[in-house]
Design a protein around this motif. Structure first.
Motif, PDB file in Angstrom:
ATOM      1  N   MET A   1       0.821  -1.217   0.000  1.00  0.00           N
ATOM      2  CA  MET A   1       0.000   0.000   0.000  1.00  0.00           C
ATOM      3  C   MET A   1       0.854   1.266   0.000  1.00  0.00           C
ATOM      4  SD  MET A   1      -3.572   0.106   0.460  1.00  0.00           S
ATOM      5  CE  MET A   1      -4.003   1.096   1.895  1.00  0.00           C
ATOM      6  N   LEU A   2       0.514   2.172  -0.867  1.00  0.00           N
ATOM      7  CA  LEU A   2       1.197   3.459  -0.898  1.00  0.00           C
ATOM      8  C   LEU A   2       0.683   4.340   0.231  1.00  0.00           C
ATOM      9  CD1 LEU A   2       1.444   4.621  -4.597  1.00  0.00           C
ATOM     10  CD2 LEU A   2       3.271   4.680  -2.913  1.00  0.00           C
ATOM     11  N   LYS A   3       1.601   4.996   0.875  1.00  0.00           N
ATOM     12  CA  LYS A   3       1.176   5.924   1.924  1.00  0.00           C
ATOM     13  C   LYS A   3       1.243   7.349   1.395  1.00  0.00           C
ATOM     14  CE  LYS A   3       1.720   3.614   6.309  1.00  0.00           C
ATOM     15  NZ  LYS A   3       2.423   3.574   7.588  1.00  0.00           N
ATOM     16  N   LEU A   4       0.099   7.905   1.116  1.00  0.00           N
ATOM     17  CA  LEU A   4       0.071   9.270   0.607  1.00  0.00           C
ATOM     18  C   LEU A   4       0.028  10.254   1.768  1.00  0.00           C
ATOM     19  CD1 LEU A   4      -2.563   8.847  -2.225  1.00  0.00           C
ATOM     20  CD2 LEU A   4      -0.109   8.989  -2.483  1.00  0.00           C
ATOM     21  N   THR A   5       0.852  11.258   1.662  1.00  0.00           N
ATOM     22  CA  THR A   5       0.824  12.271   2.708  1.00  0.00           C
ATOM     23  C   THR A   5      -0.099  13.426   2.320  1.00  0.00           C
ATOM     24  OG1 THR A   5       2.859  13.110   1.759  1.00  0.00           O
ATOM     25  CG2 THR A   5       3.059  11.811   3.766  1.00  0.00           C
ATOM     26  N   ARG A   6      -0.436  13.486   1.039  1.00  0.00           N
ATOM     27  CA  ARG A   6      -1.336  14.536   0.600  1.00  0.00           C
ATOM     28  C   ARG A   6      -2.766  14.177   0.969  1.00  0.00           C
ATOM     29  NH1 ARG A   6      -2.006  17.168  -5.122  1.00  0.00           N
ATOM     30  NH2 ARG A   6      -3.935  16.095  -4.686  1.00  0.00           N
ATOM     31  N   VAL A   7      -3.526  15.174   1.359  1.00  0.00           N
ATOM     32  CA  VAL A   7      -4.898  14.911   1.761  1.00  0.00           C
ATOM     33  C   VAL A   7      -5.764  14.672   0.520  1.00  0.00           C
ATOM     34  CG1 VAL A   7      -6.885  15.803   3.042  1.00  0.00           C
ATOM     35  CG2 VAL A   7      -4.580  16.404   3.762  1.00  0.00           C
ATOM     36  N   ASN A   8      -6.527  13.592   0.567  1.00  0.00           N
ATOM     37  CA  ASN A   8      -7.438  13.276  -0.525  1.00  0.00           C
ATOM     38  C   ASN A   8      -8.776  13.981  -0.277  1.00  0.00           C
ATOM     39  OD1 ASN A   8      -9.127  12.164  -2.423  1.00  0.00           O
ATOM     40  ND2 ASN A   8      -8.306  10.099  -2.184  1.00  0.00           N
ATOM     41  N   PHE A   9      -8.882  15.205  -0.775  1.00  0.00           N
ATOM     42  CA  PHE A   9     -10.061  16.026  -0.474  1.00  0.00           C
ATOM     43  C   PHE A   9     -11.361  15.434  -1.010  1.00  0.00           C
ATOM     44  CE2 PHE A   9      -6.735  19.326  -0.017  1.00  0.00           C
ATOM     45  CZ  PHE A   9      -7.033  19.705   1.279  1.00  0.00           C
ATOM     46  N   ASN A  10     -11.262  14.787  -2.178  1.00  0.00           N
ATOM     47  CA  ASN A  10     -12.476  14.182  -2.739  1.00  0.00           C
ATOM     48  C   ASN A  10     -13.018  13.077  -1.857  1.00  0.00           C
ATOM     49  OD1 ASN A  10     -13.508  15.413  -5.004  1.00  0.00           O
ATOM     50  ND2 ASN A  10     -11.884  14.601  -6.313  1.00  0.00           N
ATOM     51  N   LEU A  11     -12.086  12.253  -1.380  1.00  0.00           N
ATOM     52  CA  LEU A  11     -12.476  11.157  -0.498  1.00  0.00           C
ATOM     53  C   LEU A  11     -13.134  11.706   0.759  1.00  0.00           C
ATOM     54  CD1 LEU A  11     -11.674   7.894   0.101  1.00  0.00           C
ATOM     55  CD2 LEU A  11     -10.256   9.032   1.793  1.00  0.00           C
ATOM     56  N   ILE A  12     -12.516  12.752   1.317  1.00  0.00           N
ATOM     57  CA  ILE A  12     -13.031  13.341   2.548  1.00  0.00           C
ATOM     58  C   ILE A  12     -14.390  13.989   2.322  1.00  0.00           C
ATOM     59  CG2 ILE A  12     -12.636  15.274   4.135  1.00  0.00           C
ATOM     60  CD1 ILE A  12      -9.631  14.339   4.039  1.00  0.00           C
ATOM     61  N   LYS A  13     -14.523  14.673   1.201  1.00  0.00           N
ATOM     62  CA  LYS A  13     -15.803  15.311   0.885  1.00  0.00           C
ATOM     63  C   LYS A  13     -16.910  14.263   0.767  1.00  0.00           C
ATOM     64  CE  LYS A  13     -17.974  18.364  -2.391  1.00  0.00           C
ATOM     65  NZ  LYS A  13     -17.956  18.771  -3.789  1.00  0.00           N
ATOM     66  N   ASN A  14     -16.609  13.175   0.071  1.00  0.00           N
ATOM     67  CA  ASN A  14     -17.612  12.121  -0.075  1.00  0.00           C
ATOM     68  C   ASN A  14     -17.977  11.511   1.268  1.00  0.00           C
ATOM     69  OD1 ASN A  14     -17.900  12.375  -2.813  1.00  0.00           O
ATOM     70  ND2 ASN A  14     -16.293  10.895  -3.284  1.00  0.00           N
ATOM     71  N   LYS A  15     -16.976  11.307   2.101  1.00  0.00           N
ATOM     72  CA  LYS A  15     -17.221  10.756   3.433  1.00  0.00           C
ATOM     73  C   LYS A  15     -18.118  11.686   4.238  1.00  0.00           C
ATOM     74  CE  LYS A  15     -13.748   7.617   5.227  1.00  0.00           C
ATOM     75  NZ  LYS A  15     -12.845   7.391   6.352  1.00  0.00           N
TER      76      LYS A  15
ATOM     77  N   ALA B   1      -0.878  21.897   9.579  1.00  0.00           N
ATOM     78  CA  ALA B   1      -1.717  20.988   8.802  1.00  0.00           C
ATOM     79  C   ALA B   1      -1.970  19.708   9.603  1.00  0.00           C
ATOM     80  CB  ALA B   1      -1.049  20.658   7.489  1.00  0.00           C
ATOM     81  N   ILE B   2      -3.223  19.289   9.617  1.00  0.00           N
ATOM     82  CA  ILE B   2      -3.563  18.043  10.301  1.00  0.00           C
ATOM     83  C   ILE B   2      -3.127  16.869   9.413  1.00  0.00           C
ATOM     84  CG2 ILE B   2      -5.458  16.664  11.267  1.00  0.00           C
ATOM     85  CD1 ILE B   2      -7.003  19.331  11.655  1.00  0.00           C
ATOM     86  N   GLU B   3      -2.627  15.806  10.034  1.00  0.00           N
ATOM     87  CA  GLU B   3      -2.137  14.643   9.304  1.00  0.00           C
ATOM     88  C   GLU B   3      -3.190  14.112   8.334  1.00  0.00           C
ATOM     89  OE1 GLU B   3      -2.167  15.044  12.530  1.00  0.00           O
ATOM     90  OE2 GLU B   3      -0.086  15.064  13.183  1.00  0.00           O
ATOM     91  N   ALA B   4      -2.778  13.836   7.101  1.00  0.00           N
ATOM     92  CA  ALA B   4      -3.701  13.361   6.066  1.00  0.00           C
ATOM     93  C   ALA B   4      -4.423  12.085   6.491  1.00  0.00           C
ATOM     94  CB  ALA B   4      -2.946  13.127   4.763  1.00  0.00           C
ATOM     95  N   GLN B   5      -3.678  11.183   7.097  1.00  0.00           N
ATOM     96  CA  GLN B   5      -4.282   9.911   7.502  1.00  0.00           C
ATOM     97  C   GLN B   5      -5.351  10.108   8.562  1.00  0.00           C
ATOM     98  OE1 GLN B   5      -0.505   8.048   8.268  1.00  0.00           O
ATOM     99  NE2 GLN B   5      -1.087   6.289   7.026  1.00  0.00           N
ATOM    100  N   ARG B   6      -5.090  11.078   9.443  1.00  0.00           N
ATOM    101  CA  ARG B   6      -6.049  11.381  10.498  1.00  0.00           C
ATOM    102  C   ARG B   6      -7.328  11.962   9.891  1.00  0.00           C
ATOM    103  NH1 ARG B   6      -7.164  12.636  15.649  1.00  0.00           N
ATOM    104  NH2 ARG B   6      -7.940  14.705  16.147  1.00  0.00           N
ATOM    105  N   LEU B   7      -7.178  12.861   8.939  1.00  0.00           N
ATOM    106  CA  LEU B   7      -8.343  13.478   8.309  1.00  0.00           C
ATOM    107  C   LEU B   7      -9.169  12.459   7.533  1.00  0.00           C
ATOM    108  CD1 LEU B   7      -6.867  16.836   7.011  1.00  0.00           C
ATOM    109  CD2 LEU B   7      -8.535  16.546   8.824  1.00  0.00           C
ATOM    110  N   GLU B   8      -8.465  11.527   6.907  1.00  0.00           N
ATOM    111  CA  GLU B   8      -9.202  10.527   6.141  1.00  0.00           C
ATOM    112  C   GLU B   8      -9.948   9.565   7.060  1.00  0.00           C
ATOM    113  OE1 GLU B   8      -6.400   9.016   3.293  1.00  0.00           O
ATOM    114  OE2 GLU B   8      -6.285  10.984   2.346  1.00  0.00           O
ATOM    115  N   ALA B   9      -9.397   9.334   8.238  1.00  0.00           N
ATOM    116  CA  ALA B   9     -10.068   8.467   9.204  1.00  0.00           C
ATOM    117  C   ALA B   9     -11.172   9.227   9.940  1.00  0.00           C
ATOM    118  CB  ALA B   9      -9.059   7.906  10.199  1.00  0.00           C
ATOM    119  N   VAL B  10     -10.875  10.465  10.320  1.00  0.00           N
ATOM    120  CA  VAL B  10     -11.833  11.302  11.048  1.00  0.00           C
ATOM    121  C   VAL B  10     -11.973  12.634  10.311  1.00  0.00           C
ATOM    122  CG1 VAL B  10     -12.488  12.184  13.330  1.00  0.00           C
ATOM    123  CG2 VAL B  10     -10.857  10.296  13.151  1.00  0.00           C
ATOM    124  N   PRO B  11     -12.852  12.690   9.304  1.00  0.00           N
ATOM    125  CA  PRO B  11     -12.926  13.901   8.472  1.00  0.00           C
ATOM    126  C   PRO B  11     -13.322  15.169   9.236  1.00  0.00           C
ATOM    127  CG  PRO B  11     -14.049  12.078   7.401  1.00  0.00           C
ATOM    128  CD  PRO B  11     -13.737  11.637   8.793  1.00  0.00           C
TER     129      PRO B  11
END
Ligand SMILES: [Zn+2]
Length: 114
Positions: free
Chosen positions: A1-15, A93-103
């Motif tokens: 699995m690739l670990k992206l440090t950039r925030v995936n805004f689309n994923l977060i928006k959908n969530k 900036a809040i950690e990307a992984q944290r935002l994706e887990a807890v938008p």
């Protein structure tokens, strides 16, 4: 699995949008509490306090859901305005992984631990 440090805004928006829909549905279903049918006329001992418990739980749940809904809406506004993902306490900036887990997170990992 690739670990992206950039925030995936689309994923977060959908969530966030999915979560918002669910919370709104939950709030709607709370408007018709099940407890009123038949129980009001019951003279069974303990019924009243039980009803009060159910009522208090419903009230608490409702305020939790409304709180959550506010946070979701705020996050969506921040997403639009480009303010999303900044820690409210330290401004980093809040950690990307944290935002994706807890938008709806508004604090970075280290601030949330304090
Ligand atoms: Zn912080």
């Amino acid at each position: 699995m690739l670990k992206l440090t950039r925030v995936n805004f689309n994923l977060i928006k959908n969530k966030l949008l999915r979560q918002q829909k669910k919370v709104e549905e939950d709030l709607k279903s709370l408007k018709d509490p099940v407890m009123t049918d038949g129980l009001a006329e019951s003279s069974e001992p303990g019924t009243e306090s039980w009803m009060a418990d159910v009522h208090n739980q419903a009230v608490a749940l409702k305020s939790t859901l409304q709180d959550l809904l506010e946070k979701i809406k705020k996050s969506l506004i921040y997403l639009k305005s480009g303010k999303y993902g900044k820690c409210e306490r330290c401004g980093k900036a809040i950690e990307a992984q944290r935002l994706e887990a807890v938008p709806i997170a508004t604090l970075c990992l280290s601030c949330s631990k304090k």
